[in-house]
Design a protein around this motif. Structure first.
Motif, mmCIF file in Angstrom:
data_model
loop_
_atom_site.group_PDB
_atom_site.id
_atom_site.type_symbol
_atom_site.label_atom_id
_atom_site.label_comp_id
_atom_site.label_asym_id
_atom_site.label_seq_id
_atom_site.Cartn_x
_atom_site.Cartn_y
_atom_site.Cartn_z
ATOM 1 N N ASP A 159 56.249 9.776 10.894
ATOM 2 C CA ASP A 159 56.585 9.529 12.107
ATOM 3 C C ASP A 159 57.548 9.762 13.067
ATOM 4 N N PHE A 160 58.169 8.151 13.489
ATOM 5 C CA PHE A 160 59.172 7.820 14.355
ATOM 6 C C PHE A 160 60.129 6.790 13.121
ATOM 7 N N GLY A 161 61.033 6.887 13.720
ATOM 8 C CA GLY A 161 61.887 6.140 13.409
ATOM 9 C C GLY A 161 63.539 5.219 13.798
ATOM 10 N N GLY A 162 63.681 4.792 13.344
ATOM 11 C CA GLY A 162 65.079 4.094 14.530
ATOM 12 C C GLY A 162 66.681 4.783 13.146
ATOM 13 N N ILE A 163 67.155 5.610 13.789
ATOM 14 C CA ILE A 163 68.126 6.374 13.217
ATOM 15 C C ILE A 163 69.583 6.078 13.560
ATOM 16 N N ASP A 164 69.754 5.685 12.603
ATOM 17 C CA ASP A 164 71.417 5.494 12.714
ATOM 18 C C ASP A 164 72.233 5.430 13.031
ATOM 19 N N ILE A 165 73.563 6.957 13.476
ATOM 20 C CA ILE A 165 74.397 7.778 13.242
ATOM 21 C C ILE A 165 75.445 7.214 13.543
ATOM 22 N N LEU A 166 76.230 7.554 13.078
ATOM 23 C CA LEU A 166 77.981 7.050 13.641
ATOM 24 C C LEU A 166 78.536 7.768 13.628
ATOM 25 N N TYR B 241 67.106 0.687 24.289
ATOM 26 C CA TYR B 241 66.657 0.445 24.711
ATOM 27 C C TYR B 241 68.150 -0.067 25.868
ATOM 28 N N ASP B 242 68.660 -0.651 25.102
ATOM 29 C CA ASP B 242 69.900 -1.084 25.936
ATOM 30 C C ASP B 242 70.900 -0.077 25.608
ATOM 31 N N CYS B 243 70.934 1.044 24.281
ATOM 32 C CA CYS B 243 71.291 1.654 24.216
ATOM 33 C C CYS B 243 71.591 3.236 25.335
ATOM 34 N N THR B 244 70.264 3.347 25.499
ATOM 35 C CA THR B 244 69.532 4.646 26.405
ATOM 36 C C THR B 244 69.011 4.592 27.255
ATOM 37 N N GLY B 245 68.202 3.231 27.365
ATOM 38 C CA GLY B 245 67.769 2.854 28.655
ATOM 39 C C GLY B 245 66.184 3.511 29.190
ATOM 40 N N VAL B 246 65.765 3.857 27.324
ATOM 41 C CA VAL B 246 64.579 4.007 27.237
ATOM 42 C C VAL B 246 63.568 3.198 26.138
ATOM 43 N N ASN B 247 62.473 3.109 27.435
ATOM 44 C CA ASN B 247 61.450 2.058 26.285
ATOM 45 C C ASN B 247 60.770 2.671 25.403
ATOM 46 N N VAL B 248 61.194 3.246 23.956
ATOM 47 C CA VAL B 248 60.358 3.759 23.450
ATOM 48 C C VAL B 248 59.015 3.568 23.242
ATOM 49 N N ALA B 249 58.262 2.321 23.367
ATOM 50 C CA ALA B 249 57.056 1.622 22.758
ATOM 51 C C ALA B 249 56.141 2.221 23.819
ATOM 52 N N ASP B 250 56.471 2.605 24.739
ATOM 53 C CA ASP B 250 55.839 3.661 26.107
ATOM 54 C C ASP B 250 55.045 4.744 24.668
ATOM 55 N N TYR B 251 56.239 5.246 24.730
ATOM 56 C CA TYR B 251 55.991 6.847 24.487
ATOM 57 C C TYR B 251 55.460 6.368 22.611
ATOM 58 N N ILE B 252 55.613 5.387 21.821
ATOM 59 C CA ILE B 252 54.916 5.008 20.864
ATOM 60 C C ILE B 252 53.651 5.031 20.409
ATOM 61 N N VAL B 253 53.747 4.187 21.400
ATOM 62 C CA VAL B 253 51.526 3.945 21.703
ATOM 63 C C VAL B 253 50.777 5.032 22.337
ATOM 64 N N GLU B 254 51.539 6.234 23.291
ATOM 65 C CA GLU B 254 50.984 7.188 24.026
ATOM 66 C C GLU B 254 51.397 8.482 22.524
ATOM 67 N N TYR B 255 51.909 8.416 21.417
ATOM 68 C CA TYR B 255 52.211 9.212 20.516
ATOM 69 C C TYR B 255 50.665 8.889 19.197
ATOM 70 N N ILE B 256 50.352 7.206 19.113
ATOM 71 C CA ILE B 256 49.133 6.933 18.441
ATOM 72 C C ILE B 256 47.892 6.825 19.226
ATOM 73 N N GLU B 257 48.158 6.599 20.167
ATOM 74 C CA GLU B 257 46.456 6.789 20.908
ATOM 75 C C GLU B 257 46.598 8.833 20.924
ATOM 76 N N LYS B 258 47.122 9.540 20.398
ATOM 77 C CA LYS B 258 46.857 10.689 20.679
ATOM 78 C C LYS B 258 46.554 11.285 19.440
ATOM 79 N N CYS B 259 47.278 10.888 18.265
ATOM 80 C CA CYS B 259 46.964 11.205 16.667
ATOM 81 C C CYS B 259 45.471 10.237 16.492
ATOM 82 N N MET B 260 45.278 9.074 16.890
ATOM 83 C CA MET B 260 43.539 9.378 17.161
ATOM 84 C C MET B 260 43.111 9.387 18.029
ATOM 85 N N GLY B 261 43.788 10.251 19.076
ATOM 86 C CA GLY B 261 42.598 10.815 20.013
ATOM 87 C C GLY B 261 41.456 11.423 19.534
#
Length: 75
Positions: free
Chosen positions: A27-34, A55-75
């Motif tokens: 559903d989500f993951g950390g995909i490393d691309i070189l 966060y260090d690479c993008t400035g985006v706090n992905v934890a917020d989006y993951i929680v939102e996604y999980i809540e939506k799936c549990m909906g």
């Protein structure tokens, strides 16, 4: 020669990451691309992404989006 460095996302990189997640049934993951001489190269997938590194690479706090996604799936 492969190099790893922060970059702005492009639709090609987003599509590659989404394709890897679909193939691995994540559903989500950390995909490393070189970045090689011939363009982006998929390196590895982490089912538990490292939030601080993202966060260090993008400035985006992905934890917020993951929680939102999980809540939506549990909906």
């Amino acid at each position: 020669d492969l190099h790893s460095f922060p970059t702005r996302r492009s639709s090609d990189l987003v599509n590659l990451a989404k394709q890897v997640c679909r193939i691995l049934n994540l559903d989500f993951g950390g995909i490393d691309i070189l970045f090689g001489n011939n363009g982006p190269v998929f390196c590895e997938a982490n089912s538990n992404a490292h939030f601080k590194n993202i966060y260090d690479c993008t400035g985006v706090n992905v934890a917020d989006y993951i929680v939102e996604y999980i809540e939506k799936c549990m909906g």
